[in-house]
Design an enzyme around this catalytic site. Sequence first.
Site, PDB file in Angstrom:
ATOM      1  N   GLU A  97      -1.884   0.026   2.720  1.00 55.16           N
ATOM      2  CA  GLU A  97      -2.171  -1.481   2.229  1.00 55.16           C
ATOM      3  C   GLU A  97      -3.439  -1.138   1.595  1.00 55.16           C
ATOM      4  O   GLU A  97      -4.419  -0.665   2.167  1.00 55.16           O
ATOM      5  CB  GLU A  97      -2.121  -2.596   3.386  1.00 55.16           C
TER       6      GLU A  97
ATOM      7  N   LYS B  76       1.951  -9.755  -0.831  1.00 52.83           N
ATOM      8  CA  LYS B  76       1.867 -10.146   0.797  1.00 52.83           C
ATOM      9  C   LYS B  76       1.838 -11.541   0.730  1.00 52.83           C
ATOM     10  O   LYS B  76       1.111 -12.413   0.244  1.00 52.83           O
ATOM     11  CB  LYS B  76       0.486  -9.493   1.235  1.00 52.83           C
TER      12      LYS B  76
ATOM     13  N   CYS C 166       1.611  -5.279   6.009  1.00 54.06           N
ATOM     14  CA  CYS C 166       0.908  -5.538   7.372  1.00 54.06           C
ATOM     15  C   CYS C 166       1.510  -6.749   8.064  1.00 54.06           C
ATOM     16  O   CYS C 166       2.298  -6.850   8.664  1.00 54.06           O
ATOM     17  CB  CYS C 166      -0.747  -5.527   6.934  1.00 54.06           C
TER      18      CYS C 166
END
Length: 540
Positions: free
Chosen positions: A45, A112, A148
């Site tokens: 990430e 994300k 994540c």
Amino acid sequence: MTQSLNIALAQCNFLVGDIPGNTTLICQQAAEAAVAGADLIVFSELALTGYPPEDLLLRPSLQRRIDTALEQIAAASSEIAIAIGYPWMDNDVLYNCAAVWYRGEELGRYAKQYLPNYQVFDEKRYFTEGIDSCVIPFRGHQLGLTVCEDVWFDGPVDDAVNAGATLILNLNASPFHMGKLEERVELMQRHATRCKVPLLYVNQVGGQDELVFDGSSFAISAEAHCVLQMPSWQSALGYVQLQDQQLSAISASQLAREDDLASLYQALVLGVRDYVNKNRFPGVVLGLSGGIDSALTLAIAADALGPERVRAVMMPFTYTSDMSKSDASLQAEAMGVRYESISIEPMYREFMAGLSDNFAGLAVDTTEENLQSRCRGVLLMALSNKTGYMVLTTGNKSEMAVGYATLYGDMAGGYGALKDVYKTKVFALADYRNSISPIIPQRVIDRPPSAELAPDQKDEDSLPPYPVLDSILERYIEHDDSADSIIAAGYEREDVMRVIRLVDVTEYKRRQAPIGVRVTRRGFGRDRRYPVTNGWKAGV
């Protein structure tokens, strides 16, 4: 039958803000993986910026630097596809993105969806949530991108699978705390069991201020087996092969995991090493008192940097025992670090003489004890200024919690190796380090802890025994238990109320303490933000 897909998992140690350097490292790793036969390499990430970039994300030149970096990534993708994380500005809105580049083209980009805003995370300060899944066709396979926190919820994985994903790529910057690896693996195994797809979990490694990232990247098959467990605490490339939904390791699979103490010790070593090296200090200097905290700190420092970059200073006073002097000298010799002894007696006497008129008629109290500590702080900071060596503080979490540390004394320094380590864990870590090689004198571990600031002084003269103290502290700090619930669990009311009061009234000290390695779920720093000035009363 679909064609096989060879995938490299790139576990890298990035430097936050060094976008050119991080990009060069990414291109080098991609080239190495291509030579090894990988078709795709997956990074972590925000790999281009390093994690967490914090307010660097607000700099006006960010997008220009990212654009330049992506030009290099595109050029490096001629022989291998590159899955990479980076921040991306779209219509003046910033997203935490992952994308796959191949042969100079971006095959797809994902934003994300779940932005963590708890503990050490504050991503909502910078980013806007994405809303769409992203599945990328590549060599007969369908690659579902997640970042994540997304996999801590079912939605993003389910959406990717419903959109046709046959492999989930999860790009991470997941900081370490004790027990974290098991949580991650169980989480991904649960997704595999639910969705019947394999998943790759790629995490960065390295220290970044108070955070430390363990790496520990892994791969989970569609049958929920961990087929690849990459090493912790080091940069590495791991390789897996996907064919007909069957995921298998094609590099050495390190399925054996470190025990908790070994993992904790390595976290502290890596945190110190990267803080010192990334900030370009030539070495560290620390006060070696003959006590267990400084003994363990010295071991961590020497293991992190090599003994040639560590300087230990004994600073004796009237109350310093011969045992402490001897044990400090023995450990320094065993570890091969530079060692010297500088008495604080002369400067203490000069301070007291200068203050004699102001102190006339006043009883001796902790002022004189604190003055000893501050003399030591002055000495260490002077050596630091003259040599460029950073002062490594030696205080532990138990002391910092209850305020048993002196501002501008033993709190003076640049970094705290044990800042998030309770005293009982300090003893356990000392035993662990001695099991590797016996460098801490045994009587340092066995003797009752003392700051040696007064005759026959012992820590437990004014505190509960450390096993009791640490248990109360863990309940209050890590779990936010109330005074009543801690007392109900069997602890003495007097002990609980005294400890909680000490924690609450010494927030001002912790605000002025150096940062240090975070290894618990809730360290003193980004995790725990209590107001210094407040009227909250525990137990009310």
